[in-house]
Design a protein around this motif. Structure first.
Motif, PDB file in Angstrom:
ATOM      1  N   ALA A 190      22.622   8.370  56.635  1.00  0.00           N
ATOM      2  CA  ALA A 190      24.053   8.161  56.804  1.00  0.00           C
ATOM      3  C   ALA A 190      24.369   7.924  58.268  1.00  0.00           C
ATOM      4  O   ALA A 190      23.588   8.272  59.160  1.00  0.00           O
ATOM      5  N   PRO A 192      27.547   8.411  61.159  1.00  0.00           N
ATOM      6  CA  PRO A 192      28.754   9.231  61.295  1.00  0.00           C
ATOM      7  C   PRO A 192      29.989   8.410  61.641  1.00  0.00           C
ATOM      8  O   PRO A 192      30.551   8.510  62.722  1.00  0.00           O
ATOM      9  N   ARG A 197      30.486   7.507  56.107  1.00  0.00           N
ATOM     10  CA  ARG A 197      30.723   8.691  55.295  1.00  0.00           C
ATOM     11  C   ARG A 197      31.188   8.301  53.889  1.00  0.00           C
ATOM     12  O   ARG A 197      30.700   8.823  52.885  1.00  0.00           O
ATOM     13  N   MET A 200      28.225   6.895  52.037  1.00  0.00           N
ATOM     14  CA  MET A 200      27.274   7.953  51.709  1.00  0.00           C
ATOM     15  C   MET A 200      27.776   8.761  50.510  1.00  0.00           C
ATOM     16  O   MET A 200      27.006   9.122  49.615  1.00  0.00           O
ATOM     17  N   GLU A 201      29.080   9.005  50.459  1.00  0.00           N
ATOM     18  CA  GLU A 201      29.621   9.768  49.331  1.00  0.00           C
ATOM     19  C   GLU A 201      29.375   9.028  48.019  1.00  0.00           C
ATOM     20  O   GLU A 201      29.014   9.628  47.013  1.00  0.00           O
ATOM     21  N   VAL A 218      21.587  12.346  59.240  1.00  0.00           N
ATOM     22  CA  VAL A 218      22.621  11.580  59.934  1.00  0.00           C
ATOM     23  C   VAL A 218      21.994  10.898  61.148  1.00  0.00           C
ATOM     24  O   VAL A 218      21.452  11.563  62.033  1.00  0.00           O
ATOM     25  N   GLN A 227      32.592  13.330  62.205  1.00  0.00           N
ATOM     26  CA  GLN A 227      32.104  12.675  60.989  1.00  0.00           C
ATOM     27  C   GLN A 227      30.748  13.252  60.575  1.00  0.00           C
ATOM     28  O   GLN A 227      30.460  13.399  59.394  1.00  0.00           O
ATOM     29  N   THR A 228      29.913  13.574  61.570  1.00  0.00           N
ATOM     30  CA  THR A 228      28.621  14.195  61.254  1.00  0.00           C
ATOM     31  C   THR A 228      28.835  15.503  60.492  1.00  0.00           C
ATOM     32  O   THR A 228      28.219  15.736  59.450  1.00  0.00           O
ATOM     33  N   ILE A 231      30.038  14.794  56.945  1.00  0.00           N
ATOM     34  CA  ILE A 231      28.963  14.309  56.072  1.00  0.00           C
ATOM     35  C   ILE A 231      28.094  15.481  55.619  1.00  0.00           C
ATOM     36  O   ILE A 231      27.772  15.628  54.441  1.00  0.00           O
ATOM     37  N   TYR A 234      29.988  17.672  53.126  1.00  0.00           N
ATOM     38  CA  TYR A 234      30.038  17.039  51.804  1.00  0.00           C
ATOM     39  C   TYR A 234      28.683  17.185  51.103  1.00  0.00           C
ATOM     40  O   TYR A 234      28.601  17.504  49.919  1.00  0.00           O
TER      41      TYR A 234
END
Ligand code: SF4
Ligand code: SF4
Lengths: 288, 289
Positions: A190, A192, A197, A200-201, A218, A227-228, A231, A234
């Motif tokens: 992924a 960031p 994100r 990746m989801e 990441v 964002q890291t 991720i 999540y």
């Protein structure tokens, strides 16, 4: 034999550079490039091709003007408007469904198999490799992905190797689905960013859908720490194993320009050190 | 006019170029995000979504009371999406069906009728003057081209339509490029960027569409992309340098022209360059015919 498929959802997150680096570290792996639509792994691994074969899949319609009476039935039936007013089939538009061929009252339509790519078995400095190339503007990428993964598995078996490292395609559609089925695990690389994100989801949901164990790392994590974190949070929530972080490191691009993995280019670069840690965890997670 | 923003390789900045270009233009402008597997443009444009529509593909439903297990449907289906087992049952595999309608038509008993498989959704909205449409492929759905074609139906004649295309060179990207006026290929000057660019250019040439390049992170990598562009007579219409501020702004979902307003001029210049290129191609074609 275990198969690790590296995917990303979003393109350009560094998936292929990472996979090449893993191939360099693995001592017992066969390699498979299943990103058949835009295969890049060979640019680093420089495979010596031992065997080449056409990839023949599906069919494509062609109308014989000498037999065609221009009744118009085929144009009416074709759901892809692939037949023009002059009763010529547009090879790019044709889906290969064969409906026109089946119903043509004059038997004026031929329906030969189409060659839509080629595939290779090769040797690289890190082990045997199966790779492929889908023809431009072609279909059936999912079938080619399935084929090349099977060939990769055979290479691993024949050579007594315990691991197949597969570079998967971007996205969540047919080639990605074909690249995941039956894999031991997928590693999602992924990035960031809001896009990274989001993508990746979706790819986590896809691996859930097909019940394939997923792990995430990441890349360029320091571009955006928020964002890291998001991720990784999540991932934990979805029971995806968080494998680690790799810093933004120009050494990846520099190594690529030299057709090298980061370990060959600069083994103590920050990116290389982070990857080494992730690889150690991977071997443990996969039990290899 | 329809401009498709594409790139063989993913992650080269296609969405950055498409969204920034679209917000800079005035008048009747639309952005269609056709990267339906991983749509991202909305993250930068943050449009107000006004309308959501589910898109389906037609698939066969078999009435077993009428079916005589003749096997004609299984014979016509090229995708193994309907099979007859042991003369006792018919199994449609909806996820494999390409919706050609062959089985429906060939069934002598009229035992097959049309059902639906969900492909995903199309969402429409606006950001100020800009019209926004995108598709979101359902997770688990394999076929994106039908949804992409559906998104493209939103293109209005008379408008300037900017399409954010999916990466690659196979059927999804073809669905997003076929029949457009111009393809803008976003690339980066690395070996991967160059390799995938050559494939993308090949695909664009098969379709016979004029194209030009945007080189992103232009100061990284090496000179081979520029050499290739010169050799192939591909115009480089814009270059975006690598700048950590740009990377960070993009990572937060901000538009380049918001954080660095000076870029607005450059995107307008890019549009002018595309128009110039199109006029040039038209003149050339006219002279040839
Ligand atoms: S084979 Fe199917 S898609 Fe191709 S031209 Fe005939 S009807 Fe159209
Ligand atoms: S509609 Fe076409 S692709 Fe779908 S099951 Fe029937 S014959 Fe097969």
């Amino acid at each position: 034999m275990k198969e690790l498929v590296v995917i990303s959802g979003k393109g350009g997150t560094g998936k292929t550079s990472l996979l090449a680096a893993f191939a360099c570290l693995a001592k017992n792996a066969a390699i498979c490039d299943a990103d058949v639509d835009a295969a890049d792994l060979h640019l680093i691994l420089n495979p010596q091709v031992r065997q080449r074969q056409d990839f023949v899949s599906g069919h494509s319609a062609a109308i014989d003007p000498a037999k065609c009476t221009r009744c118009g039935l085929c144009r009416e039936l074709c759901q892809w408007q692939a037949i023009d007013e002059d009763f010529v089939v547009d090879a790019i538009g044709c889906e290969g469904c064969g409906v026109c061929y089946y119903f043509c009252p004059e038997k004026a339509i031929a329906f030969p198999p189409s060659t839509c790519g080629e595939w290779f078995l090769s040797d690289t400095r890190f082990g045997p490799m199966a790779h492929a190339r889908l023809g431009l503007a072609e279909e059936n990428s999912g079938k080619l992905v399935t084929l090349i993964r099977q060939e990769g598995k055979k290479l691993a078996e024949v050579n007594g190797l315990g691991l197949l490292l597969t570079d998967g395609p971007p996205g969540i559609g047919c080639p990605v689905i074909a690249s995941m089925g039956g894999a031991s695990a997928v590693l999602i690389v992924a990035e960031p960013t809001v896009s990274g994100r989001h993508d990746m989801e979706r790819v986590v949901q896809l691996s859930d859908f097909f019940k394939i164990p997923a792990m995430v790392c990441v890349n360029k994590f320091d571009i955006n720490l928020d964002q890291t974190h998001a991720i990784e949070a999540y991932a934990r929530e979805r029971r995806v194993t968080v494998m680690g972080r790799i810093p933004f490191d120009p050494a990846f691009t520099e190594a690529m320009v030299q057709a090298q993995t980061i370990f060959e280019y600069d083994g103590i670069a920050p990116g290389a050190r982070a990857l080494k840690t992730i690889w150690n965890r991977l071997t443990w997670e996969l039990g290899i | 006019m329809i401009i498709s923003v594409a790139s063989g390789k993913g992650g080269t900045g296609k969405t950055t170029v498409a969204t920034n270009l679209a917000v800079c233009l005035s008048g009747d402008v639309q952005l269609l995000d056709c990267d339906v597997e991983e749509p991202n443009a909305h993250l930068f444009l943050r449009p107000a979504i006004q309308h959501v529509e589910t898109v389906t593909a037609s698939v066969p439903l078999v009435d077993l009371d009428k079916c005589t297990f003749c096997g004609n449907c299984a014979e016509i289906c090229q995708f193994k999406a309907i099979v007859v087992l042991g003369g006792a049952t018919v199994l449609p595999f909806h996820e494999l069906c390409h919706s050609c309608g062959g089985c429906l038509r060939v069934c002598p008993e009229g035992a097959i009728r049309e059902g639906a498989r969900e492909l995903g959704v199309i969402e429409r909205g606006r950001r100020d003057g800009l019209e926004f449409v995108h598709g979101r492929l359902r997770v688990g759905e394999a076929m994106s081209p039908p949804l992409i074609r559906k998104v493209r139906e939103a293109a209005r004649p008379g408008a300037v339509t900017v399409i954010d295309a999916p990466p690659g060179t196979s059927c999804p990207v073809i669905a997003a490029m076929k029949g457009v006026d111009f393809v803008l290929l976003v690339t980066e000057p690395t070996p991967f960027g160059l390799h995938d660019l050559t494939l993308a250019v090949g695909a664009v040439r098969i379709l016979g569409i004029p194209c030009g390049l945007v080189i992103n992170r232009a100061d990284m990598g090496d000179a081979r992309v520029r050499d290739y562009a010169a050799r192939e007579d591909l115009p480089i219409l814009m270059e975006i340098p690598f700048d950590r501020r740009i990377a960070e702004a993009c990572s937060r979902g901000e538009l380049l022209v918001e954080v660095m307003p000076a870029w607005k001029e450059r995107f307008l210049a890019l549009f002018k360059a595309i128009e110039g290129r199109l006029a040039h191609v038209r003149a050339e074609r006219k002279a040839a015919s």
